[in-house]
Design an enzyme around this catalytic site. Structure first.
Site, PDB file in Angstrom:
ATOM      1  N   TYR A 175      -4.458  -7.243 -10.178  1.00  0.00           N
ATOM      2  CA  TYR A 175      -5.306  -6.051 -10.231  1.00  0.00           C
ATOM      3  C   TYR A 175      -5.102  -5.207  -8.976  1.00  0.00           C
ATOM      4  CZ  TYR A 175      -9.450  -3.106 -10.020  1.00  0.00           C
ATOM      5  OH  TYR A 175     -10.293  -2.032  -9.911  1.00  0.00           O
TER       6      TYR A 175
ATOM      7  N   SER B 183      -8.878   1.030  -5.369  1.00  0.00           N
ATOM      8  CA  SER B 183      -9.843  -0.049  -5.182  1.00  0.00           C
ATOM      9  C   SER B 183      -9.739  -0.617  -3.777  1.00  0.00           C
ATOM     10  CB  SER B 183      -9.588  -1.164  -6.199  1.00  0.00           C
ATOM     11  OG  SER B 183     -10.312  -2.338  -5.878  1.00  0.00           O
TER      12      SER B 183
END
Length: 368
Positions: free
Chosen positions: A157, A132
């Site tokens: 995350y 990501s």
């Protein structure tokens, strides 16, 4: 000979789109998804029906399964013997990671560990996995490129995605597993996630409700259209990572290795002001947004921009869909889909507009 590709997160936004492209490419696809309730499973089921509708006989198999179930996952690897694995399953969402960190540890760390073990023990030829843009965290040196350090995540995350890159590199080093990590930048388009900004904005604009605009709109994102993301993933499926023959351990390149592991950005390389994105959405929907300006949120970042030179050099492709084109396609799908699917449409239209953080592969989730 037809290859078998295992796609985890196959009922998700990117996973479903990729599964359809792989089937069109002539591959046999085994899809895996736990169909959890992070957002309405009815949308995930609708995506699966789209896949089933175009899959040739015997070319598609779906298994409802969580990555955390190591025993079941190993049995699936043993039965299917996939040549390629694309890991898109993960607990998504930056804001949610602030509220429920245990879900990220189980899915993104324990689950990914099971994927690596399955690849190791069943002679997988190529692992492609989702990282990501959020791994860049506190970095303000734009555009982001893979040679920059990513040591300052601002959400769990992001930290879990950085950990995935380290774990995959270790398996490449120890066991020779070819592995490619793709750092996705703010993916949007038809069939997207309801917790992401485009869906939240479209729902609010059409309902005449305010949308939360964080950091008073002074944010930039590298919005990347779903078709471009899928094209990049597909090309990496066709080209396994190799060791960098020029890797210098005295001046190590974070993006490559002496082992068959590589990391690439995959973004549009066109930073867009959040207010401009909203303006394009307004034009596509034919209505004005009611803007509720809010301060910066925890776990958020001000701007993301991808340098995609490395990806282009590796597979001969870089995303390029303008937001004016991508948002128009998204808006057309959104309005058409919810006119035709009263059951799903009603469920999603009744979803409250939550305080999702605009940020990175999430809130309105912008990065993820």
């Amino acid at each position: 000979m037809t290859r078998t590709v295992l796609v985890t997160g196959a009922a998700g936004f990117i996973g479903a789109a990729l599964s359809q492209r792989l089937l069109a490419h002539g591959d046999r696809v085994v899809g895996l998804d736990n169909l959890n309730s992070y957002y309405d499973p009815a949308l995930k089921q609708a995506r699966l029906r789209q896949i089933e509708a175009i899959a040739p006989a015997g070319a598609w198999r779906f298994e409802p399964m969580a990555l955390e179930d190591g025993e079941a996952l190993m049995a699936l690897f043993a039965a299917e013997r996939p040549q390629v694995v694309v890991n898109l399953a993960a607990q998504a969402g930056v804001r949610y990671s602030l509220e429920n960190p245990a879900a990220y540890i189980q899915s993104n760390l324990v689950g990914f560990g099971h994927i690596l073990e399955g690849c190791r023990h069943h002679a997988v030829e190529n692992l492609v996995y989702a990282s990501s843009s959020s791994v860049y965290g506190g970095n303000r040196n734009l555009p982001f490129h893979e040679r920059q350090p990513v040591n300052h995540p601002v959400s769990l995350y992001a930290a879990s995605k950085k950990a995935n890159e380290l774990m995959a590199h270790t398996y490449s080093h120890l066991y020779g597993l070819p592995a490619t990590g793709l750092r996705f930048f703010t993916v949007y388009g038809p069939w997207g996630r309801p917790d992401m900004a485009p869906m939240l904005f479209a729902r609010a604009i059409l309902a005449g409700e305010p949308i939360k605009v964080f950091n008073h709109g002074k944010m930039q994102r590298d919005f990347t259209y779903i078709d471009d993301i899928v094209e990049g993933v597909l090309r990496c499926c066709d080209k396994p990572a190799t060791a960098n023959p020029e890797f210098d351990p005295l001046q190590p390149d974070p993006a490559t290795a002496a082992a068959p592991h590589r990391v690439f950005n995959i973004g549009n390389s066109q930073p867009t002001e959040l207010l401009r994105f909203i303006e394009v959405m307004e034009q596509a929907l034919g209505r004005k947004a009611i803007k509720d300006f809010q301060p910066m949120q925890p776990g958020d970042v001000v701007a993301t921009v991808a340098d995609t030179q490395a990806l282009d050099e590796w597979v001969g492709f870089k995303p390029s869909t303008p937001i004016e084109v991508g948002v128009k396609r998204f808006a057309g799908w959104y309005q058409d889909f919810y006119k035709k699917t009263n059951n799903i449409g009603t469920i999603l239209f009744e979803m409250p507009i939550k305080n999702f953080v605009i940020n990175g592969n999430s809130a309105p989730a912008l990065i993820n």
